[in-house]
Design a protein around this motif. Structure first.
Motif, PDB file in Angstrom:
ATOM      1  N   PHE A 146      30.134  62.811  44.552  1.00  0.00           N
ATOM      2  CA  PHE A 146      30.994  62.746  45.857  1.00  0.00           C
ATOM      3  C   PHE A 146      31.962  62.007  45.901  1.00  0.00           C
ATOM      4  CE2 PHE A 146      31.522  57.865  46.557  1.00  0.00           C
ATOM      5  CZ  PHE A 146      32.133  58.163  47.708  1.00  0.00           C
ATOM      6  N   PHE A 147      33.136  62.135  44.038  1.00  0.00           N
ATOM      7  CA  PHE A 147      34.408  62.063  44.322  1.00  0.00           C
ATOM      8  C   PHE A 147      35.804  62.717  44.783  1.00  0.00           C
ATOM      9  CE2 PHE A 147      37.940  62.444  41.155  1.00  0.00           C
ATOM     10  CZ  PHE A 147      38.675  60.991  41.539  1.00  0.00           C
ATOM     11  N   ILE A 148      34.871  63.692  44.559  1.00  0.00           N
ATOM     12  CA  ILE A 148      35.362  65.038  45.246  1.00  0.00           C
ATOM     13  C   ILE A 148      35.521  65.322  46.746  1.00  0.00           C
ATOM     14  CG2 ILE A 148      35.900  68.128  45.454  1.00  0.00           C
ATOM     15  CD1 ILE A 148      33.916  68.182  42.128  1.00  0.00           C
ATOM     16  N   HIS A 149      34.623  65.105  47.416  1.00  0.00           N
ATOM     17  CA  HIS A 149      34.302  65.298  48.515  1.00  0.00           C
ATOM     18  C   HIS A 149      35.269  64.117  48.711  1.00  0.00           C
ATOM     19  CE1 HIS A 149      32.697  65.280  52.371  1.00  0.00           C
ATOM     20  NE2 HIS A 149      31.729  64.208  52.482  1.00  0.00           N
ATOM     21  N   PHE A 150      35.233  62.580  48.335  1.00  0.00           N
ATOM     22  CA  PHE A 150      35.681  61.413  48.769  1.00  0.00           C
ATOM     23  C   PHE A 150      37.646  61.424  48.818  1.00  0.00           C
ATOM     24  CE2 PHE A 150      37.913  57.780  47.894  1.00  0.00           C
ATOM     25  CZ  PHE A 150      38.078  56.479  48.509  1.00  0.00           C
ATOM     26  N   CYS A 151      37.901  62.574  48.099  1.00  0.00           N
ATOM     27  CA  CYS A 151      38.881  62.702  47.515  1.00  0.00           C
ATOM     28  C   CYS A 151      39.577  63.973  48.762  1.00  0.00           C
ATOM     29  CB  CYS A 151      39.431  63.305  46.183  1.00  0.00           C
ATOM     30  SG  CYS A 151      38.985  62.042  44.601  1.00  0.00           S
ATOM     31  N   ILE A 152      39.049  65.210  48.955  1.00  0.00           N
ATOM     32  CA  ILE A 152      39.676  65.655  50.143  1.00  0.00           C
ATOM     33  C   ILE A 152      39.432  64.795  51.361  1.00  0.00           C
ATOM     34  CG2 ILE A 152      39.125  67.350  51.548  1.00  0.00           C
ATOM     35  CD1 ILE A 152      37.623  68.650  48.801  1.00  0.00           C
ATOM     36  N   GLY A 153      38.505  63.165  51.793  1.00  0.00           N
ATOM     37  CA  GLY A 153      38.328  63.050  52.557  1.00  0.00           C
ATOM     38  C   GLY A 153      39.619  62.073  52.695  1.00  0.00           C
ATOM     39  N   PHE A 154      40.320  61.438  51.312  1.00  0.00           N
ATOM     40  CA  PHE A 154      41.068  60.459  51.349  1.00  0.00           C
ATOM     41  C   PHE A 154      42.433  61.219  51.986  1.00  0.00           C
ATOM     42  CE2 PHE A 154      43.799  58.107  48.938  1.00  0.00           C
ATOM     43  CZ  PHE A 154      44.059  56.899  49.757  1.00  0.00           C
ATOM     44  N   ALA A 155      42.634  62.548  51.592  1.00  0.00           N
ATOM     45  CA  ALA A 155      44.286  63.149  51.435  1.00  0.00           C
ATOM     46  C   ALA A 155      44.281  63.779  52.925  1.00  0.00           C
ATOM     47  CB  ALA A 155      44.153  64.218  50.342  1.00  0.00           C
ATOM     48  N   PHE A 156      43.351  63.703  53.693  1.00  0.00           N
ATOM     49  CA  PHE A 156      43.234  64.015  54.658  1.00  0.00           C
ATOM     50  C   PHE A 156      43.307  62.843  55.790  1.00  0.00           C
ATOM     51  CE2 PHE A 156      41.096  68.714  53.855  1.00  0.00           C
ATOM     52  CZ  PHE A 156      42.322  69.043  54.774  1.00  0.00           C
ATOM     53  N   PHE A 157      42.841  61.720  55.386  1.00  0.00           N
ATOM     54  CA  PHE A 157      42.634  60.686  55.702  1.00  0.00           C
ATOM     55  C   PHE A 157      44.335  60.264  56.115  1.00  0.00           C
ATOM     56  CE2 PHE A 157      43.104  55.900  56.534  1.00  0.00           C
ATOM     57  CZ  PHE A 157      42.643  56.063  57.626  1.00  0.00           C
ATOM     58  N   CYS A 158      44.698  59.881  54.895  1.00  0.00           N
ATOM     59  CA  CYS A 158      46.343  59.882  54.733  1.00  0.00           C
ATOM     60  C   CYS A 158      47.321  60.703  55.746  1.00  0.00           C
ATOM     61  CB  CYS A 158      46.998  59.855  53.324  1.00  0.00           C
ATOM     62  SG  CYS A 158      45.590  58.458  52.593  1.00  0.00           S
ATOM     63  N   THR A 159      46.763  62.107  55.374  1.00  0.00           N
ATOM     64  CA  THR A 159      47.738  62.339  56.122  1.00  0.00           C
ATOM     65  C   THR A 159      47.863  62.713  57.768  1.00  0.00           C
ATOM     66  OG1 THR A 159      47.465  64.601  54.368  1.00  0.00           O
ATOM     67  CG2 THR A 159      48.538  65.667  56.624  1.00  0.00           C
ATOM     68  N   SER A 160      46.640  62.164  58.076  1.00  0.00           N
ATOM     69  CA  SER A 160      46.633  61.948  60.033  1.00  0.00           C
ATOM     70  C   SER A 160      47.146  60.638  60.251  1.00  0.00           C
ATOM     71  CB  SER A 160      45.230  62.023  60.349  1.00  0.00           C
ATOM     72  OG  SER A 160      44.444  63.455  59.966  1.00  0.00           O
ATOM     73  N   ALA A 161      47.081  60.025  59.097  1.00  0.00           N
ATOM     74  CA  ALA A 161      47.558  58.645  59.627  1.00  0.00           C
ATOM     75  C   ALA A 161      49.159  58.439  59.448  1.00  0.00           C
ATOM     76  CB  ALA A 161      47.353  57.096  58.333  1.00  0.00           C
ATOM     77  N   PHE A 162      49.655  59.287  58.431  1.00  0.00           N
ATOM     78  CA  PHE A 162      51.197  59.806  58.341  1.00  0.00           C
ATOM     79  C   PHE A 162      51.501  60.133  59.776  1.00  0.00           C
ATOM     80  CE2 PHE A 162      54.790  62.729  57.515  1.00  0.00           C
ATOM     81  CZ  PHE A 162      55.732  61.095  57.404  1.00  0.00           C
ATOM     82  N   VAL A 163      51.508  61.109  60.543  1.00  0.00           N
ATOM     83  CA  VAL A 163      51.393  61.688  61.500  1.00  0.00           C
ATOM     84  C   VAL A 163      51.189  61.241  62.860  1.00  0.00           C
ATOM     85  CG1 VAL A 163      50.676  64.257  63.231  1.00  0.00           C
ATOM     86  CG2 VAL A 163      50.842  64.507  60.459  1.00  0.00           C
ATOM     87  N   ILE A 164      50.022  60.500  63.278  1.00  0.00           N
ATOM     88  CA  ILE A 164      50.063  59.370  63.794  1.00  0.00           C
ATOM     89  C   ILE A 164      51.030  58.373  63.837  1.00  0.00           C
ATOM     90  CG2 ILE A 164      47.996  58.147  64.669  1.00  0.00           C
ATOM     91  CD1 ILE A 164      46.088  59.848  64.089  1.00  0.00           C
ATOM     92  N   TYR A 165      51.025  57.990  62.994  1.00  0.00           N
ATOM     93  CA  TYR A 165      52.392  56.602  62.725  1.00  0.00           C
ATOM     94  C   TYR A 165      54.189  56.887  63.159  1.00  0.00           C
ATOM     95  CZ  TYR A 165      55.336  52.391  61.281  1.00  0.00           C
ATOM     96  OH  TYR A 165      55.876  52.020  61.269  1.00  0.00           O
ATOM     97  N   ARG A 166      53.975  58.826  62.688  1.00  0.00           N
ATOM     98  CA  ARG A 166      55.928  59.077  63.361  1.00  0.00           C
ATOM     99  C   ARG A 166      55.533  58.633  64.805  1.00  0.00           C
ATOM    100  NH1 ARG A 166      57.603  61.793  59.606  1.00  0.00           N
ATOM    101  NH2 ARG A 166      59.432  62.040  61.378  1.00  0.00           N
TER     102      ARG A 166
END
Length: 529
Positions: free
Chosen positions: A492-512
């Motif tokens: 779960f820790f590995i799966h969570f880290c992957i999802g968190f990375a994609f979430f941060c990337t999406s948030a950055f792109v949408i905010y820009r």
């Protein structure tokens, strides 16, 4: 009438601020966060201490009974009275009395519906008054009566923009319900669970009743004769147009109830307690975002659209188009977030909150589908809020007729799909029903703005939505590749880290790409529309 006590600050908006979506939304979000967040935390505990049969009674059967009574009794009055031209503190005693006379009609209607509901359950279940389930039904009916006694004051408080009052009262009532249930379950282990659930609902209703009446009688120095403005010889002297609108919305509420709670009706009628418990668990968890975000946003949007449509501004169409665009963009953005990340983390969430007993069953699969349902639910709520706020009486009647057709289709889909795929079938039926209602509202909106370029559906789609869909695909692959149910915590820790990375990337792109829009949402007080 005297003014409010100095201990209670005035919440009256300025005339130029009366269509302030952000201010209304802020208080409604806070209200929903506390009144829904507290039960969510408590629900994580109670699920582990109840059998599946008891949880089905708590989450589906009693919830359905109370919701049907209250929704049919008061929803039409709430909708219609918010359209009344009494929106600010400067309203005279005569205006308030006119509103309250109509609002009090909800009480006798609610008493009749409560009695009818109790009689129906007794007949359907073949209950005797000595049965614990029968006693619980009667206690729940009494709890509904307590809430309905406070309903006219709730309507008055909403028209006077006493938003903090609702926040405080509903939070205290929710806390009282949870504490009552906790004390009874822990200390009176031999008490029938149905009685426990009913007594906790009665505690909630009592707090609602005492909260609103105490505020208006003590803090705002109203007299009881002001709050019950009926006089001998003038009993039938009330606003006929407003009362007719209330009846129109009340008739619509019967159809809306089937659309809103039809799946639970079919579930209780046709399915097993286990599937009722599974659906109840998923509905309480999956609908948390609906109650915390979409429900207050829909209420505040309706309020804003109604006020904007009732004005005589030459820019009325432009302002309505801009506000509808912003509202739709926000709910679509939130819905796309759940569409992207919800399905791939549904199993993990149920495993963390409720344990492996629930996560390894049908609940995690049902929650995946519920994440898909959220986005259509969000779109429908805002589009229908606009329709109900700006439509004429004839257009509302046509909307009622369409709801009747959708209700029949919806019930048929529920019956067919529950027999084939269980709780998941209910979610699919809900989704199809919402899509039909969205199409109807979209046609209305298109005709409403046909002579104006102030609104287009394309402008509602947030920039960066493609990155969210790509993130959804990536996290689904991550779940298949990395998540191991037998070795849950490390995988779960590995799966969570992957999802968190994609979430941060999406948030950055949408905010820009949507920086002005997001900044406007964040800074509630920096804009007045």
């Amino acid at each position: 009438m005297s003014k409010a006590s100095s201990t209670v600050p005035s919440e009256t908006p300025k005339d130029g601020d009366r269509a302030n979506l952000s201010r209304t939304l802020k208080y409604l979000l806070a209200t929903q966060f506390l009144s829904r967040g507290i039960p969510f935390i408590f629900n994580s505990w109670i699920v582990r201490h109840l059998t599946q049969e008891d949880y089905a009674v708590y989450a589906v059967q009693f919830h359905l009974f109370v919701t049907c009574i209250l929704f049919l009794s008061r929803e039409g009055f709430r909708r219609a009275c918010m359209r009344a031209d009494i929106k600010f503190e400067g309203a005279s005693a005569k205006d308030n009395a006119a509103l309250l006379k109509v609002a009090w009609m909800s009480f006798p209607l609610g008493v009749v519906i409560t009695i009818a509901g109790c009689v129906f359950v007794f007949w359907w279940q073949g209950l005797q008054h000595s049965d614990p389930y029968a006693q619980a039904i009667l206690i729940n009916g009494f709890a509904c009566i307590l809430e309905l006694l406070a309903e006219p004051l709730y309507i008055l408080s909403q028209t006077l923009f006493l938003l903090k009052l609702r926040l405080v009262v509903e939070t205290l009532a929710t806390f009282s319900r949870c504490v009552t249930m906790y004390i009874l379950i822990v200390n009176l282990t031999n008490m029938e669970k149905g009685i426990v659930f009913a007594l906790s609902q009665a505690a909630y209703g009592a707090c609602i009743f005492l909260g609103y009446w105490s505020y208006f009688l003590l803090f705002r120095a109203y007299r009881s004769s002001d709050l019950i403005p009926f006089r001998l010889g003038h009993m039938m002297n009330f606003d006929k147009q407003l009362s007719n609108m209330c009846m129109l919305f009340t008739l619509q509420s019967f159809r809306k109830l089937i659309l809103q709670e039809g799946e639970k009706i079919v579930l209780v009628w046709l399915d097993t307690p286990y599937n009722q418990a599974v659906y109840g668990l998923v509905d309480k968890l999956g609908s948390l975002v609906v109650r915390l975000v979409f429900l207050p946003f829909e209420e505040s949007s309706y309020s804003t659209f109604a006020r904007s449509a009732s004005g005589q501004s030459p820019n009325k169409s432009k302002n309505l188009g801009r506000r509808l665009t912003e509202a739709m963009k926000l709910v679509l953005l939130i819905g796309l977030l759940f569409l992207a990340f919800g399905p791939s983390y549904s199993y993990c969430l149920i495993r963390l909150l409720y344990g492996q007993k629930w996560s390894d069953g049908e609940a995690s699969t049902a929650l995946r589908y519920y994440c898909l349902y959220i986005i259509v639910l969000a779109m429908n709520g805002t589009s229908e809020a606009f329709l109900h706020a700006v439509a004429t009486e004839n257009q509302l009647k046509r909307s009622n007729n369409s709801l009747l057709v959708f209700s029949l289709i919806y019930v048929a889909l529920n019956v067919l799909l529950i027999r084939s795929v269980g709780a998941i079938g209910l979610i699919l039926a809900n989704s199809l029903n919402m899509i039909l209602r969205i199409i109807y509202s979209a046609i209305f909106i298109k005709h409403f703005f046909q002579e104006s370029s102030s609104f287009s559906f394309c402008s509602c789609l947030p920039s960066g939505w493609t990155i969210l869909l790509l993130s959804g695909v990536a996290t689904l692959i991550s779940e298949k590749v990395f998540l191991d149910r037998e070795n849950f915590w490390s995988s779960f820790f590995i799966h969570f880290c992957i999802g968190f990375a994609f979430f941060c990337t999406s948030a950055f792109v949408i905010y820009r790409r949507e920086r002005p829009f997001i900044n406007k949402i964040i800074r509630f007080r920096d804009h007045s529309d």
